[in-house]
Design an enzyme around this catalytic site. Structure first.
Site, PDB file in Angstrom:
ATOM      1  N   ARG A 178       0.823  -1.214   0.000  1.00 28.37           N
ATOM      2  CA  ARG A 178       0.000   0.000   0.000  1.00 28.37           C
ATOM      3  C   ARG A 178       0.853   1.258   0.000  1.00 28.37           C
ATOM      4  NH1 ARG A 178      -3.638   0.524   4.791  1.00 28.37           N
ATOM      5  NH2 ARG A 178      -1.861  -0.440   5.774  1.00 28.37           N
ATOM      6  N   ASN A 188      -6.117  -2.536   2.045  1.00 26.28           N
ATOM      7  CA  ASN A 188      -6.035  -3.980   2.232  1.00 26.28           C
ATOM      8  C   ASN A 188      -7.440  -4.550   2.357  1.00 26.28           C
ATOM      9  OD1 ASN A 188      -3.236  -4.106   2.298  1.00 26.28           O
ATOM     10  ND2 ASN A 188      -3.103  -4.058   4.515  1.00 26.28           N
TER      11      ASN A 188
END
Length: 109
Positions: free
Chosen positions: A38, A56
């Site tokens: 990320r 996520n």
């Protein structure tokens, strides 16, 4: 004035030729959680001037929406595949309607 303070490294712009703005939804599977995926997407998206978000999922996948030129999105995905600690097994992608956003957000942080 502090002469010992390091200057912040400015990101090098990536020159792209196509300025058509599109928005895509991506879902990545593989070794994509717990490896900085990320953060890497977030940094690259900001450097490329893309808008959207990354997060996520509970199933171990990561999803994101990117808005900008196709060329910049392709560049971001290609650069993610080159990171040794990340192993992308599959990518699902589809085009979605444009949204009004002012930046890029890392969700669930």
């Amino acid at each position: 004035m502090n002469f010992f303070r390091k200057k912040k490294k400015e990101p090098q712009p990536v020159i792209m030729t196509d300025n058509t703005i599109i928005r895509r939804h991506y879902r990545f599977t593989g070794i994509v959680q717990g490896v900085g995926f990320r953060v890497e997407v977030w940094k690259r998206a900001i450097d490329l001037g893309l808008r959207g978000w990354v997060k996520n999922n509970y199933d171990g996948s990561v999803e994101c929406e990117l808005q900008g030129s196709q060329e910049k999105m392709d560049h971001l995905v290609a650069s993610m595949k080159k990171i040794p600690r990340i192993h992308i097994e599959s990518i699902s992608v589809h085009q979605i309607p444009l949204k009004q956003e002012s930046g890029f957000e890392m969700m669930g942080y």
